[in-house]
Design an enzyme around this catalytic site. Sequence first.
Site, PDB file in Angstrom:
ATOM      1  N   LYS A 177      21.267  45.889  17.771  1.00 46.16           N
ATOM      2  CA  LYS A 177      22.015  47.046  17.277  1.00 46.16           C
ATOM      3  C   LYS A 177      21.082  48.212  16.951  1.00 46.16           C
ATOM      4  O   LYS A 177      21.347  49.355  17.338  1.00 46.16           O
ATOM      5  CB  LYS A 177      22.831  46.665  16.037  1.00 46.16           C
ATOM      6  CG  LYS A 177      23.734  47.786  15.541  1.00 46.16           C
ATOM      7  CD  LYS A 177      24.548  47.356  14.342  1.00 46.16           C
ATOM      8  CE  LYS A 177      23.708  47.385  13.087  1.00 46.16           C
ATOM      9  NZ  LYS A 177      24.498  47.167  11.857  1.00 46.16           N
ATOM     10  N   ASP A 184      28.691  47.925  15.310  1.00 47.96           N
ATOM     11  CA  ASP A 184      28.582  47.418  13.941  1.00 47.96           C
ATOM     12  C   ASP A 184      29.969  46.975  13.485  1.00 47.96           C
ATOM     13  O   ASP A 184      30.897  46.872  14.292  1.00 47.96           O
ATOM     14  CB  ASP A 184      28.016  48.502  13.021  1.00 47.96           C
ATOM     15  CG  ASP A 184      28.981  49.667  12.815  1.00 47.96           C
ATOM     16  OD1 ASP A 184      30.004  49.755  13.540  1.00 47.96           O
ATOM     17  OD2 ASP A 184      28.716  50.488  11.924  1.00 47.96           O
TER      18      ASP A 184
END
Length: 211
Positions: A120, A138
Amino acid sequence: MNQNKRIEILSRLRAENPTPTTELEFNSPFELLVAVTLSAQATDVSVNKATRKLFSVANTPEAIYALGVDGLKEYIKTIGLYNSKANNVIKACKMLIDQHNGQVPQDRAALEALPGVGRKTANVVLNTAFGWPTIAVDTHIFRVSNRTKLAMGKDVVAVEEKLLKVVPAEFKVDVHHWLILHGRYTCVARKPKCGSCIIEDLCEYKDKVEI
């Protein structure tokens, strides 16, 4: 969800916010890398408060590495998990100095090799600092993608892969920011603000909340 509806959703989000960006404050790829690393399980507001002081004193790998772990902790101790984050940032600075001439690499594998940097974080840096069409998923993006049925998946990687497949090229660079902001302020977790949502009529969520 059919593709025409997806395109209309993305078009409306773009019309509302043509040039979206992260709410983390940064002035260089390195500052962004540090800020995103610090933001895990912390709010952007808390990270910005800490990095304003930190970056005014040290905003390069060399300068932060010179602070040492204990020196860095003094700047970030208001952020959750600051002990492990300080260790990771110092180790990452050392790797950037030794292996990348103090520069943040534009390479996913090299980024993910840095301590504290996962998929991420690498996606955020590649997208926001370098303009790559990557999509960092997320909790907000995972929720919005599944709730609206824009791109459904059982985990963040599955949602990322689906988004990369169904989002047209013209929207890919900015879709991460649109979805995270939408999830943060409108399509919130407990009680989504469906009544004031610009894509409510296109959203396929069954339990809409009228406010």
